[in-house]
Design a protein around this motif. Sequence first.
Motif, PDB file in Angstrom:
ATOM      1  N   PRO A 186       0.834  -1.239   0.264  1.00 40.45           N
ATOM      2  CA  PRO A 186      -0.024  -0.016   0.011  1.00 40.45           C
ATOM      3  C   PRO A 186       0.714   1.304  -0.024  1.00 40.45           C
ATOM      4  CG  PRO A 186      -0.180  -0.928   2.231  1.00 40.45           C
ATOM      5  CD  PRO A 186       1.009  -1.892   1.179  1.00 40.45           C
ATOM      6  N   LEU A 187       1.403   1.482  -1.255  1.00 40.08           N
ATOM      7  CA  LEU A 187       2.284   2.773  -1.293  1.00 40.08           C
ATOM      8  C   LEU A 187       1.647   4.051  -1.612  1.00 40.08           C
ATOM      9  CD1 LEU A 187       5.388   0.876  -3.296  1.00 40.08           C
ATOM     10  CD2 LEU A 187       5.260   1.794  -0.961  1.00 40.08           C
ATOM     11  N   ARG A 188       0.454   3.842  -1.817  1.00 41.54           N
ATOM     12  CA  ARG A 188      -0.197   5.094  -2.411  1.00 41.54           C
ATOM     13  C   ARG A 188      -0.376   6.195  -1.455  1.00 41.54           C
ATOM     14  NH1 ARG A 188      -5.751   4.656  -4.666  1.00 41.54           N
ATOM     15  NH2 ARG A 188      -6.318   6.719  -5.958  1.00 41.54           N
ATOM     16  N   ASN A 189      -0.345   7.415  -1.616  1.00 39.27           N
ATOM     17  CA  ASN A 189      -0.305   8.412  -0.551  1.00 39.27           C
ATOM     18  C   ASN A 189      -1.063   9.399  -1.178  1.00 39.27           C
ATOM     19  OD1 ASN A 189       0.276  10.356   0.830  1.00 39.27           O
ATOM     20  ND2 ASN A 189       2.512  10.249   0.919  1.00 39.27           N
ATOM     21  N   ASN A 190      -2.314   9.236  -0.823  1.00 35.78           N
ATOM     22  CA  ASN A 190      -3.450   9.874  -1.131  1.00 35.78           C
ATOM     23  C   ASN A 190      -3.167  11.695  -0.735  1.00 35.78           C
ATOM     24  OD1 ASN A 190      -5.040   8.633  -2.624  1.00 35.78           O
ATOM     25  ND2 ASN A 190      -6.139   7.764  -0.813  1.00 35.78           N
ATOM     26  N   LYS A 191      -2.536  11.851   0.478  1.00 35.24           N
ATOM     27  CA  LYS A 191      -2.359  13.147   1.188  1.00 35.24           C
ATOM     28  C   LYS A 191      -1.483  13.825   0.263  1.00 35.24           C
ATOM     29  CE  LYS A 191      -2.520  13.200   6.235  1.00 35.24           C
ATOM     30  NZ  LYS A 191      -2.003  12.688   7.164  1.00 35.24           N
ATOM     31  N   ALA A 192      -0.361  13.149  -0.401  1.00 31.00           N
ATOM     32  CA  ALA A 192       0.496  13.880  -1.121  1.00 31.00           C
ATOM     33  C   ALA A 192       0.021  14.230  -2.387  1.00 31.00           C
ATOM     34  CB  ALA A 192       1.817  13.007  -1.434  1.00 31.00           C
ATOM     35  N   VAL A 193      -0.719  13.556  -2.934  1.00 31.35           N
ATOM     36  CA  VAL A 193      -1.471  13.884  -4.250  1.00 31.35           C
ATOM     37  C   VAL A 193      -2.309  15.055  -3.967  1.00 31.35           C
ATOM     38  CG1 VAL A 193      -3.041  12.754  -6.080  1.00 31.35           C
ATOM     39  CG2 VAL A 193      -1.244  11.457  -5.123  1.00 31.35           C
ATOM     40  N   ALA A 194      -3.138  14.946  -2.929  1.00 32.59           N
ATOM     41  CA  ALA A 194      -4.295  15.942  -2.546  1.00 32.59           C
ATOM     42  C   ALA A 194      -3.786  17.362  -2.399  1.00 32.59           C
ATOM     43  CB  ALA A 194      -5.370  15.332  -1.740  1.00 32.59           C
ATOM     44  N   ALA A 195      -2.560  17.384  -1.798  1.00 31.99           N
ATOM     45  CA  ALA A 195      -2.096  18.451  -0.953  1.00 31.99           C
ATOM     46  C   ALA A 195      -1.939  19.463  -1.864  1.00 31.99           C
ATOM     47  CB  ALA A 195      -0.717  18.295  -0.239  1.00 31.99           C
ATOM     48  N   ALA A 196      -1.107  19.416  -3.212  1.00 32.30           N
ATOM     49  CA  ALA A 196      -0.579  20.593  -3.862  1.00 32.30           C
ATOM     50  C   ALA A 196      -1.426  20.607  -5.258  1.00 32.30           C
ATOM     51  CB  ALA A 196       0.835  20.399  -4.237  1.00 32.30           C
ATOM     52  N   ALA A 197      -1.957  21.955  -5.448  1.00 31.70           N
ATOM     53  CA  ALA A 197      -2.825  21.930  -6.651  1.00 31.70           C
ATOM     54  C   ALA A 197      -1.710  21.479  -7.931  1.00 31.70           C
ATOM     55  CB  ALA A 197      -3.150  23.426  -6.638  1.00 31.70           C
ATOM     56  N   ARG A 198      -2.472  20.829  -8.701  1.00 32.43           N
ATOM     57  CA  ARG A 198      -1.561  20.570  -9.990  1.00 32.43           C
ATOM     58  C   ARG A 198      -1.861  21.569 -11.063  1.00 32.43           C
ATOM     59  NH1 ARG A 198      -4.080  14.337 -10.304  1.00 32.43           N
ATOM     60  NH2 ARG A 198      -2.696  13.545  -8.900  1.00 32.43           N
ATOM     61  N   THR A 199      -0.666  21.770 -11.646  1.00 30.39           N
ATOM     62  CA  THR A 199      -0.824  22.796 -12.625  1.00 30.39           C
ATOM     63  C   THR A 199      -1.103  22.115 -13.926  1.00 30.39           C
ATOM     64  OG1 THR A 199       1.787  22.444 -13.100  1.00 30.39           O
ATOM     65  CG2 THR A 199       0.885  24.326 -11.719  1.00 30.39           C
ATOM     66  N   VAL A 200      -1.973  22.576 -14.615  1.00 26.13           N
ATOM     67  CA  VAL A 200      -2.516  21.853 -16.065  1.00 26.13           C
ATOM     68  C   VAL A 200      -2.421  22.866 -17.147  1.00 26.13           C
ATOM     69  CG1 VAL A 200      -3.997  20.602 -14.521  1.00 26.13           C
ATOM     70  CG2 VAL A 200      -4.675  22.451 -15.947  1.00 26.13           C
ATOM     71  N   THR A 201      -2.099  22.242 -18.183  1.00 22.15           N
ATOM     72  CA  THR A 201      -1.965  22.874 -19.483  1.00 22.15           C
ATOM     73  C   THR A 201      -3.078  22.457 -20.576  1.00 22.15           C
ATOM     74  OG1 THR A 201       0.208  24.125 -19.572  1.00 22.15           O
ATOM     75  CG2 THR A 201      -0.624  23.337 -21.723  1.00 22.15           C
ATOM     76  N   VAL A 202      -3.758  23.329 -21.256  1.00 17.54           N
ATOM     77  CA  VAL A 202      -4.840  22.659 -22.192  1.00 17.54           C
ATOM     78  C   VAL A 202      -4.550  23.215 -23.485  1.00 17.54           C
ATOM     79  CG1 VAL A 202      -7.228  22.067 -22.644  1.00 17.54           C
ATOM     80  CG2 VAL A 202      -6.358  22.629 -20.360  1.00 17.54           C
ATOM     81  N   LEU A 203      -4.168  22.076 -24.440  1.00 21.18           N
ATOM     82  CA  LEU A 203      -3.551  22.420 -25.786  1.00 21.18           C
ATOM     83  C   LEU A 203      -4.968  22.207 -26.576  1.00 21.18           C
ATOM     84  CD1 LEU A 203      -0.442  20.339 -25.968  1.00 21.18           C
ATOM     85  CD2 LEU A 203      -0.819  22.916 -25.400  1.00 21.18           C
TER      86      LEU A 203
END
Length: 435
Positions: free
Chosen positions: A37-54
């Motif tokens: 069980p390596l998945r770390n939901n906290k780390a994924v959810a903590a920072a806003a992801r930056t996205v680009t839409v082409l």
Amino acid sequence: MDLSQPSSWRLFSVFCGVAPMASAAVLWFGEIMSAVPLRNNKAVAAAARTVTVLGATGSIGDSTMDLLRGARGRYSVEALTANTNVEGLAKLAREFGARFAAIADPARLGELKDALAGTDIECGAGESAIIEAAARPADWVMAAVSGAAGLKPALAAVDRGATVALANKECLVCAGDFFMQRAAKAGACILPADSEHNALFQALSSGNREELVRVIITASGGPFRTWAPADIERATLEQALKHPNWSMGQKITIDSATMMNKGLEIIEASFLFDVPADRIGVLIHPQSLVHSMVEFRDGSIVAQMARNDMRFPILYALAYPDRLEAPFGRLSLAGQRLEFDEPDLRRYPAIGIAREALREGGAAPAVLNAANEVAVEAFLAGKIRFTRIVPVGVETRSSIGSRPAPRTVAEAREIDAEARRIAGECVERWTGVTA
Ligand code: NAD
Ligand code: MG
């Protein structure tokens, strides 16, 4: 492509990279494969992801922006691009506080600057600006430029090891081998955003490579599924644009009517999942609720279902490896009737033609794609009849003959340009011919 090899899916190599989001993919697959069980939901959810839409102003772009609008705080927008629609692009850039906006038409830079006056949004114009947008450091990039023009920008995102939600199927159809090789080399994470391939991606994790019998792509059958052949001969633009189930851009809607879209999707699936042509089936499924299926050797068929709304596969790719709440209604199965039929290849010759191009390999899929783009444009412009679209692809393929697969963007462009020239001649010959 030796399916008897006990190798794991290409998914596990290409889809697991080193970019910030791709490392989440490593953890996700690590969990499935090793049960650690390596998945770390906290780390994924903590920072806003930056996205680009082409391709932010198109049909897929619009659905993507709609999802981003509903999940503010989770995502921040790095860059947005469009072809000629300055007004739409500037409006989105302002609304989402994008850092960079790029318009493909170089003549519109002044207009874009004016539309963004008073903001600190940087802007650029021309193909180089679209590529710059893709190269800027967003965690997640939606590749939704339409047509072969989407290849170079998508590669710019792939080359820096980004997580790329791939809607643009032409990247794979025109340059599948080198696109996937570049992605693997850069450690990019490719998440299929096309609904069928997204469904296959979700279903494939139920087994492994040695256990696969085939993948089955579903197709609505388009607006002419039940029409008499003589009526299809006289089909108008308006009728061809009336898709029974999906709301999409014009090009892909016409491709759905000819079923060239399904043909291109067979090629797309082959490169994405490293599966040969004879292990990719197509079933007509008029309800468009089962988005595709995977058959395993124990007889299990694993299907993915959702309402027919492109926001579902995009949301999956956007939230991956998590699943976010879908804020736009769910599929209720009670009372639904699901039908599946083999496609009639006389009614839909495009499926057989695309399959043949995939079997031939080399530049054949790229030639077919370019010719089809020219033919669809000609149909949209009222130049040729609906039933001439597919023959333009056939004629162009036979006049170009066998060529090796492109290994660079320049080679892909050369093949594309030559196929377009020949397809253009074909269109001229058939312009206005009604018999
Ligand atoms: P669209 O025509 O609605 O939008 C295309 C976008 O790309 C627009 O933002 C346009 O401004 C931009 N664009 C067009 N030409 C460009 C160029 N030369 N340079 C830079 N930008 C350019 O198309 P769409 O229906 O959103 O489809 C986009 C891609 O996604 C296609 O490859 C299509 O096959 C694929 N796709 C679409 C759907 C769908 O539901 N619409 C579903 C699956 C896959
Ligand atoms: Mg599709």
